[in-house]
Design a protein around this motif. Structure first.
Motif, PDB file in Angstrom:
ATOM      1  N   LYS A 123       0.877  -1.111  -0.070  1.00 50.65           N
ATOM      2  CA  LYS A 123      -0.038   0.097   0.215  1.00 50.65           C
ATOM      3  C   LYS A 123       0.941   1.293  -0.058  1.00 50.65           C
ATOM      4  O   LYS A 123       2.050   1.349   0.518  1.00 50.65           O
ATOM      5  CB  LYS A 123      -0.834  -0.132   1.216  1.00 50.65           C
ATOM      6  CG  LYS A 123      -1.855  -1.113   1.198  1.00 50.65           C
ATOM      7  CD  LYS A 123      -2.659  -0.946   2.476  1.00 50.65           C
ATOM      8  CE  LYS A 123      -3.821  -2.343   2.589  1.00 50.65           C
ATOM      9  NZ  LYS A 123      -4.590  -2.219   3.748  1.00 50.65           N
ATOM     10  N   GLU A 182       3.504   2.360   2.704  1.00 52.19           N
ATOM     11  CA  GLU A 182       3.739   1.064   3.712  1.00 52.19           C
ATOM     12  C   GLU A 182       5.229   0.727   3.345  1.00 52.19           C
ATOM     13  O   GLU A 182       5.470   0.582   2.028  1.00 52.19           O
ATOM     14  CB  GLU A 182       2.582  -0.064   3.273  1.00 52.19           C
ATOM     15  CG  GLU A 182       2.803  -1.212   4.253  1.00 52.19           C
ATOM     16  CD  GLU A 182       1.668  -2.225   3.844  1.00 52.19           C
ATOM     17  OE1 GLU A 182       1.246  -2.584   4.970  1.00 52.19           O
ATOM     18  OE2 GLU A 182       1.238  -2.539   2.678  1.00 52.19           O
ATOM     19  N   ASP A 230       6.716  -4.457   6.212  1.00 56.76           N
ATOM     20  CA  ASP A 230       5.105  -4.157   7.040  1.00 56.76           C
ATOM     21  C   ASP A 230       4.119  -5.021   6.058  1.00 56.76           C
ATOM     22  O   ASP A 230       3.414  -5.624   6.410  1.00 56.76           O
ATOM     23  CB  ASP A 230       5.106  -3.038   7.299  1.00 56.76           C
ATOM     24  CG  ASP A 230       5.876  -2.080   8.289  1.00 56.76           C
ATOM     25  OD1 ASP A 230       6.397  -2.907   9.053  1.00 56.76           O
ATOM     26  OD2 ASP A 230       5.843  -1.197   8.288  1.00 56.76           O
ATOM     27  N   ALA A 231       4.422  -4.823   4.752  1.00 51.75           N
ATOM     28  CA  ALA A 231       3.489  -5.242   3.770  1.00 51.75           C
ATOM     29  C   ALA A 231       3.201  -6.787   3.910  1.00 51.75           C
ATOM     30  O   ALA A 231       2.308  -7.462   3.824  1.00 51.75           O
ATOM     31  CB  ALA A 231       3.345  -4.717   2.421  1.00 51.75           C
ATOM     32  N   ARG A 261       1.789  -8.101   7.082  1.00 59.04           N
ATOM     33  CA  ARG A 261       0.137  -7.782   7.098  1.00 59.04           C
ATOM     34  C   ARG A 261      -0.350  -8.856   6.193  1.00 59.04           C
ATOM     35  O   ARG A 261      -1.495  -9.430   6.552  1.00 59.04           O
ATOM     36  CB  ARG A 261      -0.198  -6.452   6.393  1.00 59.04           C
ATOM     37  CG  ARG A 261      -1.423  -5.963   6.331  1.00 59.04           C
ATOM     38  CD  ARG A 261      -1.774  -4.771   5.612  1.00 59.04           C
ATOM     39  NE  ARG A 261      -0.993  -4.470   4.211  1.00 59.04           N
ATOM     40  CZ  ARG A 261      -1.278  -4.908   3.061  1.00 59.04           C
ATOM     41  NH1 ARG A 261      -2.311  -5.894   2.889  1.00 59.04           N
ATOM     42  NH2 ARG A 261      -0.636  -4.445   2.011  1.00 59.04           N
TER      43      ARG A 261
END
Length: 154
Positions: A56, A59, A63-64, A67
């Motif tokens: 995203k 981001e 972290d992506a 997630r």
């Protein structure tokens, strides 16, 4: 609901062929403590894939990855070992760059977290992958097994 996701996916691919957006994606070659790999079957496309998805705006790529692992296979706390490779994918009409990470799950629990997006998940031995595993997924797993760093086309 799966039919709706398939139709939305097809519509998105038509738009991408026209607009050719540049995107960044992540995939996780996620390993269980005993060395099996996690694969996902989505509701909107055929085949078995490594869990992952788009990064995203704003981001961080790691972290992506975390997630997407939580959203698709309900794995939290995976340890990232390394980047397997960075690949260029133009198959859906996008100018997509995909970063594949090798990661280790903290345990062997695995289940589809988002039932609208995920039809099935499973752990599979690296030498006994399910029928329908996508060609790109097979190539990434072969690179991992050979101990090579990948790159180039998806």
């Amino acid at each position: 609901m799966a039919l709706l996701h398939r139709l939305l996916g097809r519509a998105a691919r038509i738009v991408w062929r026209i607009t050719r957006p540049r995107t960044i994606g992540v995939r996780g070659l996620l390993l269980s403590p005993d060395g099996r790999v996690a694969l996902v079957r989505h509701t909107y496309v055929d085949g078995w894939y490594m869990p992952g998805g788009g990064v995203k705006k704003g981001e961080c790529v790691t972290d992506a990855l975390h997630r997407e692992l939580a959203e698709e296979v309900a794995v939290r706390g995976a340890t990232v070992e390394r980047v397997l490779g960075v690949y260029h994918n133009r198959h859906e009409g996008k100018d997509d760059h995909v970063i594949v990470y090798v990661a280790h799950a903290p345990d062997d629990s695995l289940h589809g977290a988002d039932t609208l997006e995920v039809a099935k998940v499973g752990w599979f031995a690296l030498d006994a992958l399910p029928d329908g595993t996508t060609p790109a997924t097979l190539r990434r797993i072969a690179e991992f097994r050979a101990g090579t760093t990948g790159g180039g086309n998806w």
